[in-house]
Write a protein that holds these residues in place. Structure first.
Motif: not given
Length: 310
Positions: A226-232, A239-246, A279-281
């Motif tokens: 959190d708070g770093t560019i790696w988090w964004w 794939l992170t977005i799709v897994v979260q949508l599922f 989220g960021l869909w």
């Protein structure tokens, strides 16, 4: 005796009315829609070839993900005790596994679709776009049994269908298929010239399982990054977005999770904003479309060299 240059045949008025095209010309990226009959034949051929001489046949669509689930559940859920901190962890885990399995099969099969059909590509004319698209449809055939198991498991955990879950599932499927087909067409074109590409694809699929919240909760990543560019960057991984949508579609509204959240338990289940179910869909969709456009352009520009490269 002097050789005369071949003359180019001019189509008749009747041929032009029927949509006549010169040999070798096709509808480009619209071929899967224009050549649906050929596409169905290729899908049937792929399924027959895959299970030729197999005793279990389509049963492997259940066996392989079941073994994968058991290994991950024992390693992550039991040994690392993630099942104690995550309600309905089995549903959480399997909803991510079906995503990476579909991603891996579409991506890997599409990458090998041109080289694997070298005899057809080099000897007769078939629109090249049909091969990666047939690979995607074969992967969807194998995905359906896994989806059925996921729905049954979610129902057993008190899950009931809802408009939110349905929209999340459809968004996840759209982003996943568009993104993966874009990657698949890009790597299929590259793999025709450089066979090392398919080995890189296998590595990407393996890494993708660990760089998306399949085996662990996303709030664990947030605490570390959190708070770093790696988090964004992690959040913007399609794939992170799709897994979260599922997770929203099949896990978020199961009874154990609803009861846990009702007690103000602090674990997160979405991206960017804890109260936002999707989220960021929109970012995932934009990235998927951009990758699809790039993959299609590269494939279109490369397809005329496939026969020589094979």
């Amino acid at each position: 005796m002097t050789a005369t240059a071949p003359t180019r045949r001019t189509p008749s008025a009747a041929e032009r009315a029927e949509g006549w095209k010169a040999p070798g010309q096709d509808a480009g990226w619209l071929n899967p829609l224009k050549e649906r009959f050929l596409l169905r034949l290729l899908v049937k051929k792929e399924l027959r070839v895959r299970y030729r001489g197999s005793v279990l046949g389509m049963v492997w669509s259940y066996v392989k993900p079941a073994v994968q689930f058991l290994v991950f559940y024992i390693a992550m859920g039991v040994f690392l005790e993630l099942n104690k901190g995550t309600p309905a962890y089995a549903v959480y885990l399997f909803s991510g596994i079906v995503v990476v399995n579909l991603f891996g099969e579409v991506f890997g099969n599409a990458t090998r679709s041109i080289t694997g059909n070298g005899a057809l590509v080099s000897k007769i004319y078939i629109p090249s776009q049909l091969f990666p698209w047939a690979s995607m449809m074969v992967a969807l055939v194998h995905f359906l049994p896994q989806l059925l198991v996921l729905v049954v498991g979610a129902v057993l955990n008190g899950w009931l269908p809802s408009p939110t879950a349905a929209v999340a599932f459809l968004l996840g499927m759209l982003i996943l298929l568009v993104f993966t087909m874009g990657l698949g067409m890009l790597t299929a074109a590259l793999n025709a010239a450089f066979r090392d590409v398919e080995n890189f694809v296998d590595l990407i699929v393996m890494v993708a399982t660990w760089l998306s919240p399949v085996l662990y909760r996303i709030d664990m990543v947030q605490k570390s990054l959190d708070g770093t560019i790696w988090w964004w960057l992690y959040q913007l991984n399609p794939l992170t977005i799709v897994v979260q949508l599922f997770h929203v579609a099949f896990w978020r509204y199961s009874k154990p999770v609803v009861d846990e959240l009702a007690t103000d338990h602090p674990f997160a289940y979405t991206l960017a904003q804890p109260g936002e179910p999707y989220g960021l869909w929109w970012a995932g969709l934009l990235i998927a479309v951009a990758v699809f456009v790039v993959g299609t352009i590269v494939f279109e520009r490369s397809k005329r060299r496939f026969a020589q490269e094979l």
